[in-house]
Write an enzyme that holds these catalytic residues in place. Structure first.
Site, PDB file in Angstrom:
ATOM      1  N   ASP A  46      17.157  27.136  37.009  1.00  0.00           N
ATOM      2  CA  ASP A  46      16.602  26.031  37.814  1.00  0.00           C
ATOM      3  C   ASP A  46      16.497  26.386  39.301  1.00  0.00           C
ATOM      4  O   ASP A  46      15.453  26.185  39.924  1.00  0.00           O
ATOM      5  CB  ASP A  46      17.344  24.694  37.580  1.00  0.00           C
ATOM      6  CG  ASP A  46      18.835  24.719  37.813  1.00  0.00           C
ATOM      7  OD1 ASP A  46      19.399  25.802  38.106  1.00  0.00           O
ATOM      8  OD2 ASP A  46      19.456  23.642  37.710  1.00  0.00           O
ATOM      9  N   SER A  82      29.244  15.907  33.933  1.00  0.00           N
ATOM     10  CA  SER A  82      29.794  14.581  34.221  1.00  0.00           C
ATOM     11  C   SER A  82      29.503  14.190  35.671  1.00  0.00           C
ATOM     12  O   SER A  82      29.269  13.014  35.959  1.00  0.00           O
ATOM     13  CB  SER A  82      31.293  14.561  33.954  1.00  0.00           C
ATOM     14  OG  SER A  82      31.912  15.633  34.633  1.00  0.00           O
ATOM     15  N   ASP A 133      20.592  19.226  36.052  1.00  0.00           N
ATOM     16  CA  ASP A 133      21.527  18.227  35.525  1.00  0.00           C
ATOM     17  C   ASP A 133      21.115  16.809  35.922  1.00  0.00           C
ATOM     18  O   ASP A 133      21.110  15.889  35.103  1.00  0.00           O
ATOM     19  CB  ASP A 133      22.950  18.492  36.037  1.00  0.00           C
ATOM     20  CG  ASP A 133      23.420  19.894  35.708  1.00  0.00           C
ATOM     21  OD1 ASP A 133      22.752  20.568  34.911  1.00  0.00           O
ATOM     22  OD2 ASP A 133      24.442  20.317  36.279  1.00  0.00           O
TER      23      ASP A 133
END
Ligand code: GLA
Length: 378
Positions: free
Chosen positions: A34, A123, A169
């Site tokens: 990315d 998370s 993410d």
């Protein structure tokens, strides 16, 4: 989780607020691509961070984390950064919205989650995206577009948490759609949903439950290596480089940087191969590329660890179609594409062999591809 949050909220802050949630993610393939302008192929999962939030009419943010059992309170100015790491994620999101000219007023919040920590399931992106989405809805009439919400989370990592991460993410957490993976081109930010339905196969995560605490930010160092090679090549990112270009500069860069760049350039093609193969139901190719990614992450990019390499070996021995370390690395889990009929044996063998060697069983999660950031209906 919802009931627990609501109970804590009413005890601490009185009248109910609004519930929001955002998800952790998997990534089928395309790791460390990315921030190199390459492709990724993630999806949101059924593990979320959920928060109840309500404006409180002051200039202060008051937040309680159910899982950590800690309370934090901070103002919205730069000098008000809280000391707890978990609260810095929320503070960062507020600051990044304000920096972009958005509105944030004081609010009360209680949050909890079931995204395993340190497992490579993002998370922290789930937490950032949950609050970015909520504050956009609550104070900005949803005027901040979804890409900007993802970037708000990413900038939070950069500016308040010391991780120079890419966009994957937060993108997955914000854009996730039930039963779909997403191929994102991280250079143009064009993306495409790929309906994800496996025929005769299952996708399963095997969490080693190890997290190697590493000094001097190896993630940031990997990124710096890639940027150095791109600069040497005179291109903006490694997305614009081919293996032949890399060979030309081989003598002017270190072996280590050469290896890092080689992995990234090869990984670019593997993502495209997998997207293609998945559409044709060609699981053998999908699996082959997953193993190759593992090998590259382990030998060239050097972000694996003995425990993850061992899980990968076990998968191979059990005839699992594809297996690789997932996420940033240095611990966490493998993602495995396994034939239905081999599933039970694989899981039993992985648990047995891994615990014999490392003293604890890995944790197994079946992947359920789900929606990303949203308001939760009461
Ligand atoms: C972490 C980062 C992402 C990405 C992955 C590796 O999850 O947050 O941006 O770079 O590692 O693919």
């Amino acid at each position: 989780m919802k009931e627990t949050i609501k109970q804590h909220f009413s005890e601490r802050f009185g009248a109910a607020g609004v519930l929001y949630a955002s998800a952790g993610r998997i990534n089928l393939i395309g790791e460390h691509t990315d921030y190199n302008g390459g492709f990724v192929f993630p999806g949101a999962i059924d593990k979320v961070i959920m928060a109840e939030i309500k404006p409180n009419g002051t200039e202060k943010v008051r937040v309680y984390s159910v899982d950590i059992d800690e309370y934090a309170e901070f103002g919205l100015n730069e000098e008000d950064a809280p000391r707890q790491q978990w609260a810095r994620y929320i503070f960062g999101v507020c600051r990044e919205i304000i920096k972009r000219g958005g509105r944030v007023e004081g609010f009360d919040a209680v949050f909890a989650g079931n995204v395993p920590l340190g497992a490579g399931l993002s998370s922290s992106a789930a937490l950032e995206s949950c609050f970015a989405f909520a504050l956009n809805d609550m104070f900005n009439d949803n005027k901040i577009d979804k890409f900007e919400l993802a970037k708000i989370g990413q900038s939070t990592e950069h500016n308040y948490c010391g991780v120079n991460c890419g966009i994957m993410d937060q993108f997955a957490s914000v854009f996730g759609k039930k039963d779909n993976l997403m191929r994102l081109d991280c250079r143009s930010l064009e993306y495409e949903y790929f309906p994800f339905k496996l025929d005769g196969y299952r996708l399963v995560l095997v969490d080693s439950k190890v997290k190697h605490e590493l000094v001097d930010s190896p993630y940031n160092k990997r990124r710096a290596s890639c940027e150095h090679v791109a600069k040497t090549l005179g291109v903006e990112t490694l997305r614009d480089a081919e293996l032949a270009d890399l060979e030309r500069v081989k003598d002017s860069i270190s072996q280590e940087d050469y290896n890092r760049a080689k992995y990234v350039i090869e990984e670019k093609q593997r993502v495209l191969d997998v997207c293609d193969a998945l559409q044709k139901g060609d699981y053998a190719t999908v699996g082959d590329r997953m193993y190759k990614t593992h090998e590259g992450m382990s030998k060239l990019y050097e972000v694996s660890c003995v425990e993850l390499d061992y899980l990968n070996d076990i998968a191979k021995e059990c005839g699992v179609t594809g297996s690789r370390i997932m996420g940033g690395g240095f611990g966490g889990c493998t993602i495995n594409l396994v034939k239905d009929e081999l599933y039970d044996n694989f899981i039993a063998t992985a648990k047995k062999k891994f615990s014999e060697k490392y003293g604890h069983e890995p944790q197994v999660y079946d992947v359920v591809v789900s929606d990303g950031a949203k308001k939760v209906e009461d």
